[in-house]
Write an enzyme that holds these catalytic residues in place. Sequence first.
Site, PDB file in Angstrom:
ATOM      1  N   GLY A  42       0.852  -1.435  -0.007  1.00 48.89           N
ATOM      2  CA  GLY A  42      -0.107   0.076   0.033  1.00 48.89           C
ATOM      3  C   GLY A  42       0.815   1.200  -0.050  1.00 48.89           C
ATOM      4  O   GLY A  42       2.284   1.146  -0.468  1.00 48.89           O
ATOM      5  N   LEU A  44       0.460   3.481  -2.233  1.00 47.81           N
ATOM      6  CA  LEU A  44       0.721   3.595  -3.408  1.00 47.81           C
ATOM      7  C   LEU A  44       1.396   4.837  -4.180  1.00 47.81           C
ATOM      8  O   LEU A  44       0.784   5.894  -3.724  1.00 47.81           O
ATOM      9  CB  LEU A  44      -0.382   2.988  -4.054  1.00 47.81           C
ATOM     10  N   HIS A  45       2.332   4.496  -5.083  1.00 42.73           N
ATOM     11  CA  HIS A  45       2.964   5.846  -5.861  1.00 42.73           C
ATOM     12  C   HIS A  45       3.197   5.282  -7.156  1.00 42.73           C
ATOM     13  O   HIS A  45       2.777   4.188  -7.498  1.00 42.73           O
ATOM     14  CB  HIS A  45       4.234   6.211  -5.027  1.00 42.73           C
ATOM     15  N   GLY A  47       5.499   4.255  -8.657  1.00 39.15           N
ATOM     16  CA  GLY A  47       6.291   3.098  -9.010  1.00 39.15           C
ATOM     17  C   GLY A  47       5.447   1.605  -8.822  1.00 39.15           C
ATOM     18  O   GLY A  47       5.525   0.846  -9.887  1.00 39.15           O
ATOM     19  N   HIS A  48       4.289   2.013  -8.144  1.00 43.06           N
ATOM     20  CA  HIS A  48       3.551   0.589  -7.935  1.00 43.06           C
ATOM     21  C   HIS A  48       2.565   0.598  -9.191  1.00 43.06           C
ATOM     22  O   HIS A  48       2.202  -0.250  -9.868  1.00 43.06           O
ATOM     23  CB  HIS A  48       2.470   0.842  -6.754  1.00 43.06           C
ATOM     24  N   GLN A  72       7.928  -9.259   8.018  1.00 35.34           N
ATOM     25  CA  GLN A  72       9.387  -8.923   7.123  1.00 35.34           C
ATOM     26  C   GLN A  72      10.086  -7.582   7.936  1.00 35.34           C
ATOM     27  O   GLN A  72      10.789  -7.198   7.421  1.00 35.34           O
ATOM     28  CB  GLN A  72       9.108  -8.771   5.679  1.00 35.34           C
ATOM     29  N   LYS A 160      13.421  -1.916  -8.234  1.00 30.95           N
ATOM     30  CA  LYS A 160      13.832  -0.969  -7.167  1.00 30.95           C
ATOM     31  C   LYS A 160      14.370  -1.801  -5.846  1.00 30.95           C
ATOM     32  O   LYS A 160      15.420  -1.553  -5.213  1.00 30.95           O
ATOM     33  CB  LYS A 160      12.750  -0.104  -6.958  1.00 30.95           C
ATOM     34  N   SER A 197       7.509   4.235  -0.741  1.00 39.11           N
ATOM     35  CA  SER A 197       6.505   4.911   0.175  1.00 39.11           C
ATOM     36  C   SER A 197       7.288   5.383   1.334  1.00 39.11           C
ATOM     37  O   SER A 197       6.645   6.204   2.181  1.00 39.11           O
ATOM     38  CB  SER A 197       5.784   3.654   0.878  1.00 39.11           C
TER      39      SER A 197
END
Length: 293
Positions: A42, A44-45, A47-48, A72, A160, A197
């Site tokens: 989430g 989101l930008h 890139g997503h 993680q 990335k 993010s």
Amino acid sequence: MGEAAEAAAAQPRLLGLPGEIRAEVVATQALGRRVGFVPTMGALHAGHLALVERAAADCDDVVVSVFVNPTQFGPHEDFARYPRNLAADLSLLAGRGVRWVFAPAVESMYPPGHATRIEVGGPAIGFEGVIRPAHFSGVATVVCRLFQCVPADAAYFGAKDWQQTRVVARMVADLGLPLTVVVCPTVREPDGLAMSSRNAYLSAGDRERAVSLSRAVAEAEALWSSGSEVAAIEMAMRACMVDRGVEVEYAAVVDAESLGPVSAGAAVALVAGRLGSTRLLDNALLPARGGSG
Ligand code: AMP
């Protein structure tokens, strides 16, 4: 298509239960439709959204997952403060060819008593694997679980997080998971900073200094193509970041697949560093030059 059907196509349907999304994916595949999957945490930008665009171009139906995966994150990392805004994510995804957004609760992904983890060796061992010891086991565990909820034909990941792409590809190959891993190029801000993010954490001053990571890997590309040796490239990357006040965690040129020593194949320049309490990563792929560099 009628107006109502068009509206339905524009607005993804939000699902939270593994059984629900799995049934939808299996049913659409039974009609011969190819399903693309974009796993995210989430916030989101662009890139997503580039991954979504690629998935929508390649596939008939697209699933985006939004899940901030606790396993993680290390005990002192940013799990609690990681940005979460599902409403904003859903409106960003509207009209982009996404059919379903899968946003499960933690308990749906990890049932009570959960005691299984996936450990990947090889490309998971160095770099992020040293600095964040349980990170890739958490990534592999959740990605495997997500692939079981969303049995897609192809899954889309960003270059990335280069090491992550190698860890996921290794796991998919080793477990014989029946899907294709597609890696998409890094999307950058106009000054070169890789979109993330976590960039939202940066103060104005740190945001200016952050550009040194992308400068470092751009310099590595130039030095690599002019034939410089690996050690010289690594020193130049480190200096570029240190000069801008970044606390360097690593700056290395390694084999792009194994992340071991450079071979005759493609290489990758990997950097990571800290600005205040924020960790940033970047990398650049370096074409094979046929020697040991
Ligand atoms: P995250 O939400 O940070 O876990 O990222 C979800 C996916 O988006 C991962 O495959 C990332 O590598 C990818 N991604 C994140 N930032 C970028 C970027 N700037 N360009 C391309 N892909 C990205």
